[in-house]
Design a protein around this motif. Structure first.
Motif, short mmCIF file in Angstrom:
data_model
loop_
_atom_site.label_atom_id
_atom_site.label_comp_id
_atom_site.label_asym_id
_atom_site.label_seq_id
_atom_site.Cartn_x
_atom_site.Cartn_y
_atom_site.Cartn_z
N TYR B 646 0.89 -1.26 -0.11
CA TYR B 646 -0.11 0.09 0.05
C TYR B 646 0.91 1.08 0.17
N LEU B 647 2.05 1.09 -0.42
CA LEU B 647 2.97 2.36 -0.44
C LEU B 647 2.60 3.30 -1.62
N THR B 648 3.06 4.55 -1.54
CA THR B 648 2.86 5.35 -2.70
C THR B 648 3.99 5.11 -3.82
N ILE B 649 3.53 5.87 -4.78
CA ILE B 649 4.55 5.46 -5.93
C ILE B 649 5.87 6.31 -5.79
N ARG B 650 6.04 7.33 -4.99
CA ARG B 650 7.16 7.75 -4.48
C ARG B 650 7.89 6.88 -3.64
N HIS B 651 7.27 6.31 -2.52
CA HIS B 651 8.02 5.35 -1.73
C HIS B 651 8.67 4.03 -2.58
N TYR B 652 7.87 3.50 -3.74
CA TYR B 652 8.35 2.52 -4.30
C TYR B 652 9.57 3.10 -4.84
N LEU B 653 9.65 4.15 -5.54
CA LEU B 653 10.62 4.81 -6.41
C LEU B 653 11.74 5.00 -5.32
N SER B 654 11.60 5.43 -4.00
CA SER B 654 12.61 5.70 -3.19
C SER B 654 13.29 4.25 -2.81
N LEU B 655 12.27 3.26 -2.73
CA LEU B 655 12.93 1.98 -2.39
C LEU B 655 13.88 1.30 -3.56
N VAL B 656 13.32 1.45 -4.71
CA VAL B 656 14.38 1.07 -5.80
C VAL B 656 15.53 1.98 -5.85
N PHE B 657 15.48 3.33 -5.50
CA PHE B 657 16.64 4.23 -5.65
C PHE B 657 17.54 3.52 -4.28
N GLY B 658 17.00 3.62 -3.46
CA GLY B 658 17.84 3.42 -2.10
C GLY B 658 18.57 1.86 -2.40
N ALA B 659 17.75 0.76 -2.71
CA ALA B 659 18.27 -0.46 -3.13
C ALA B 659 19.42 -0.44 -4.00
N LEU B 660 19.50 0.59 -5.02
CA LEU B 660 20.51 0.83 -5.92
C LEU B 660 21.78 1.17 -5.53
N VAL B 661 21.25 2.31 -4.55
CA VAL B 661 22.49 3.04 -4.03
C VAL B 661 23.15 2.31 -3.00
N ILE B 662 22.44 1.63 -2.37
CA ILE B 662 23.22 0.64 -1.28
C ILE B 662 23.76 -0.48 -1.89
#
Lengths: 221, 671
Positions: B646-662
């Motif tokens: 139930y996350l928002t699209i920005r949260h999903y994008l942030s998750l993807v981004f965060g995972a990539l950066v990590i």
């Protein structure tokens, strides 16, 4: 000659990173679209220069496709969409500009840190290009994360895709068929996104993602 | 020469399967399909037999299929040829049976396309010579058999069985994938020739052994990975059940043998054998105990598959233990016993499942408590089933006895092992094996007695009719082979010799065919020998003499008297011994500990007209303590992370981004 060729390629690829930074703090949508057109233009130059120094003629086609679609067609279409949606006067709060810049700088540092040690065996040009391309990709993703407006998300996505093309051009180019199909898929993505933008507006009276989330908030569970 | 032909046959089978899809609306198609699979299987059987007996030198072939840099490697050696014989014999007989049985199929469109595909998958697994082809064929086999299990998916029990099967199959394949990945090493040498040549370090080899045990064991039904097997095998149509139980489990054993005996080479540590041995012993006893508690005929047979897989793994474990100590003659005996049992089990388990299928078509019942007295309407089926039951109960002169006897001979050699743990473990496993053999005999007294003897317990059983001639032919071919393998074991052992030689550093058992009187002499004359023919002759002779004497000496005068009613004056079929009552003593002895069996008698108070009820509650310890906690943990974790949906699209994008950066950071810092 090689020194000059390398310097110009370096300049153009670095220019893309700089324009990506410009994208980060554009508050007005028209300005954002214009900077994106500039981004694509620099990409065209970079790819064209790669075609010249690598003597890879199919890269001219890539550059041409990028010029027509990314630098002209897509920005024009987005301009029209924004005007038809009537959101050309809205300002988008981006958050602290300085903070965003700092984060962007960190991302570029990360891209260089990752890419340079990995590609020690590749030639210098490709190494630099790959590092810059990864930086552009990361900045594009970062743009998508910090923006609310759906149009800005589209711009972020397209600039990310520009970074991919830059990487491909630096690494001796992809097969032409792949590039053409990618270009078309981006175009089709634009059409689909455009249609969806209007549908979303029709339904929610806004293309602001936060407004949409507030609708969904109510329907959760 | 025969390798390209053998490779062509699965292609023909696939074509037959596709043909079955396109013509699925025409009538009489099942005759065509099963006829075609019968012919293909018979040809493959002939080719494999010829390759095993005449020319067991390995033949290889590489086709430009599969992964581009690898290609598809195929190889036909003695091991593959032996298993091809097992698979195609089972396939041919199941096809023959299905020529009659398939007529009663309610949803032929869901069975006909997958049956040839299933056979093709099993054949390809045996021929594969690189990890990619092997796993591809393995998954093909799993998926097509899953489709067959789900043929009657409207029944909720079947869809649950199919789901469980799919989960376990994925899990097993994952383990095999990891095993191959470990063996292939970092440069990705996935063809078996390279794996064979490369020497894995002891730690890696041990890990690969455990993974192979998990991967192949979950397909074969090794306890505690057997849970799907007794649900999925009976859910399929009976000829498919016969194939799954009799043949597919053997393909799984083949996977284990191929990885552990062939690809890993010499076992490096003695505990490998101990581990496999102990698992085999536990599997054998638990399998038969589960079977005793079952009153569903097909499920009972499926649990017996678990037991027999245990017996096979006992032989394989002993062989590993002997090989680790360079005792190759003893290892040859243990391997021969395991391979012989593989052949035997495929024969009699197919026979029994096909017999159960015949009973199922005749009565529509699988529950033994509603059968009975079928020997009168179905005498031939009963005879064949009796032969199969005697064979699986390891009664001489049938084939089950020979392989279990050979396994015991191998166990009797175990005191020569230097390790003390193995010295104690092997006899203990021998005791478990003896226990499981005795319990299996009890179980089949129950299965045959309750199903075929006595009087019908339901109208459906009373109106049963003898099955069709195709099915009878199939049953009697298998019964005849059981008898033949039992009285001529030397022939089988000699045919197995190239396989044993391949897996055992070219050490094999002494050649049997020059022994006098077709005697089977596994080790040396002084120790022990067995002669199935003599046993058969003795039994025939003593039986004939007894019959003669009884007829001659007994009085022929007619006597009249009251019939003995066993103390039950009312002669209703419900007063008969039931499957549950037959199993009760064993349930009380073993089940109260293993299954926490609790019995309860509910006696209504005087004046109440309800009948008294007797209830038995069984609990499956492996499910409750092994699987249920895992399932609960998965459910708990998924509901815990449900909010991620139930996350928002920005949260999903942030998750993807965060995972990539990590990940990138990790990469940058790692170097």
């Amino acid at each position: 000659m090689h020194g000059l060729a390398f310097d110009i390629a370096h300049l153009l690829a670095g220019g893309m990173v700089v324009v990506s930074f410009l994208l980060l703090y554009q508050v007005r949508l028209f300005a954002l679209i214009n900077v994106f057109a500039l981004h694509s233009l620099v990409l065209v130059l970079a790819v064209g220069w790669q075609a010249t120094i690598q003597e890879a003629h199919h890269l001219y086609v890539t550059a041409g496709i990028a010029l027509i679609f990314k630098a002209i067609l897509i920005p024009t279409a987005l301009h029209r969409i924004v005007r038809r949606l009537g959101i050309h006067r809205t300002l988008e709060v981006v958050g602290g500009v300085g903070l965003n810049m700092l984060a962007g700088a960190a991302l570029v540092a990360l891209a260089i840190l990752v890419m340079l040690p990995v590609t020690t065996t590749a030639d210098v040009l490709a190494r630099e290009d790959l590092a810059f391309a990864l930086a552009v990709v990361l900045l594009g993703l970062w743009l998508m994360v910090i923006r609310h407006n759906a149009v800005s998300l589209v711009i972020g996505f397209m600039s990310l895709e520009n970074g991919l093309v830059l990487a491909a051009a630096g690494a001796r180019g992809m097969p032409l068929a792949v590039e053409i199909s990618i270009a078309f898929s981006v175009l089709i993505a634009l059409i689909v996104i455009g249609v969806f933008l209007f549908r979303i507006r029709e339904r929610f009276d806004s293309v602001d993602m936060q407004a949409m989330d507030s609708f969904r908030e109510g329907r959760r569970r | 020469m025969s390798l390209p032909l053998l490779l062509g046959l699965p292609v023909i089978l696939l074509a037959v399967g596709i043909h079955a899809v396109t013509t699925s609306r025409r009538s009489h198609r099942s005759h065509w399909i099963y006829g075609a699979t019968l012919i293909v299987c018979v040809i493959a059987l002939g080719l494999a037999l010829a390759s095993l007996l005449m020319d067991p030198t390995p033949a290889t072939l590489t086709l430009p299929l599969g992964l581009p840099w690898l290609g598809a490697h195929f190889r036909l050696d003695a091991l593959a040829a032996f298993f091809l014989v097992v698979v195609n014999l089972g396939g041919a007989v199941a096809s023959l049976f299905a020529l009659g049985y398939g007529q009663h199929e309610s949803a032929p469109g869901r069975v006909l396309p997958f049956f040839p595909a299933f056979l093709a998958g099993m054949n390809l697994v045996l021929l594969a010579d690189d990890a990619f082809t092997f796993l591809f064929a393995w998954e093909f086999m799993s998926l097509s058999s899953w489709a067959l299990v789900m043929a009657h998916h409207q029944e909720p029990a079947n869809s649950r069985a199919g789901y469980l099967y799919l989960v376990m199959a994925c899990f097993g394949t994952l383990a095999l994938l990891l095993a191959f990945g470990l063996l292939a090493g970092s440069d990705g040498a996935y063809d078996f020739a390279a794996i064979r040549a490369g020497q894995a370090t002891p730690g890696l080899a041990a890990l690969a052994l455990v993974l192979a045990l998990i991967g192949a064991g979950s397909k074969a039904g090794l306890v505690p990975l057997h849970v799907w097997l007794p649900l999925a095998h009976p859910a399929a149509p009976s000829h498919v059940s016969a194939l799954m139980s009799g043949v597919m489990t053997k393909v799984a054993v083949y996977g284990f043998v191929r990885i552990v005996f062939d690809l890993l080479g010499e076992p490096v540590a003695w505990w490998w054998g101990g581990l496999v041995l102990a698992l085999g012993g536990v599997t054998a006893v638990l399998g038969v105990l589960y079977a005793l508690m079952q009153h569903d005929l097909k499920r009972l047979l499926a649990y017996h598959t678990v037991e027999n897989i245990g017996i096979i793994f006992i032989g394989l474990g002993l062989a590993l233990a002997f090989q680790a100590n360079q005792m190759y003659t003893s290892a040859a005996l243990a391997l021969t016993a395991a391979l012989f049992h593989i052949l035997n089990h495929s024969l009699f388990k197919s026979l029994l499942f096909l017999g159960a299928g015949a009973v199922l078509t005749a009565t529509g019942e699988r529950d033994m408590e509603r059968l009975g007295g079928l020997i009168h309407p179905m005498p031939w089926t009963a005879l064949a089933f009796l032969l199969g039951a005697a064979a699986i109960s390891a009664l001489p002169p049938l084939n089950g006895f020979v392989s279990e006897w050979l396994t015991f001979q191998a166990i009797l050699l175990s005191p020569e092992l230097p390790q003390w743990l193995l010295k104690f473990l092997a006899p203990a496993v021998g005791a478990l094996l003896a226990l499981s053999a005795a319990l299996a005999a009890a179980c089949f007294v129950k299965a045959f007695g309750i199903t075929f003897l006595g009087r019908p317990r339901s109208p459906a059983a009373a109106q049963a009719q003898e099955t069709d001639r195709y099915s009878l032919w199939a049953l009697f071919i298998l019964a005849g082979l059981c008898l033949l393998a039992g009285i001529l074991p030397g022939l089988v052992v000699d045919s197995l010799a190239p396989v044993v030689g391949l897996l055992n550093g070219s050490a094999r058992l002494v050649t049997q065919h020059d022994q006098p009187w077709l005697t089977l002499v596994p080790v040396a004359d002084v120790k022990s020998s067995y002669n199935g023919l003599l046993v058969l002759l003795f039994m025939a002779f003593s039986g004939a003499v007894a019959a003669f004497l009884i007829h001659r000496l007994a009085s022929s005068a007619v006597r009249r008297g009251p019939a003995w009613d066993c103390g039950f004056p009312e002669a209703s079929p419900t007063t008969q011994y039931t499957a549950g009552s037959f199993a009760q003593p064993i349930r009380r002895v073993f089940g109260s500990v293993v299954f926490q069996a609790r019995e309860r008698v509910m006696m209504p108070p005087p004046g109440d007209l309800r009948p008294a009820r007797f209830e038995v509650k069984l609990r499956d310890p492996i499910w409750e303590h092994g699987y249920a906690p895992i399932a609960n943990a998965v459910v708990a974790a998924s509901s815990r992370f449900n909010y991620l949906q139930y996350l928002t699209i920005r949260h999903y994008l942030s998750l993807v981004f965060g995972a990539l950066v990590i990940l990138l950071l990790g990469m940058a810092l790692w170097r």
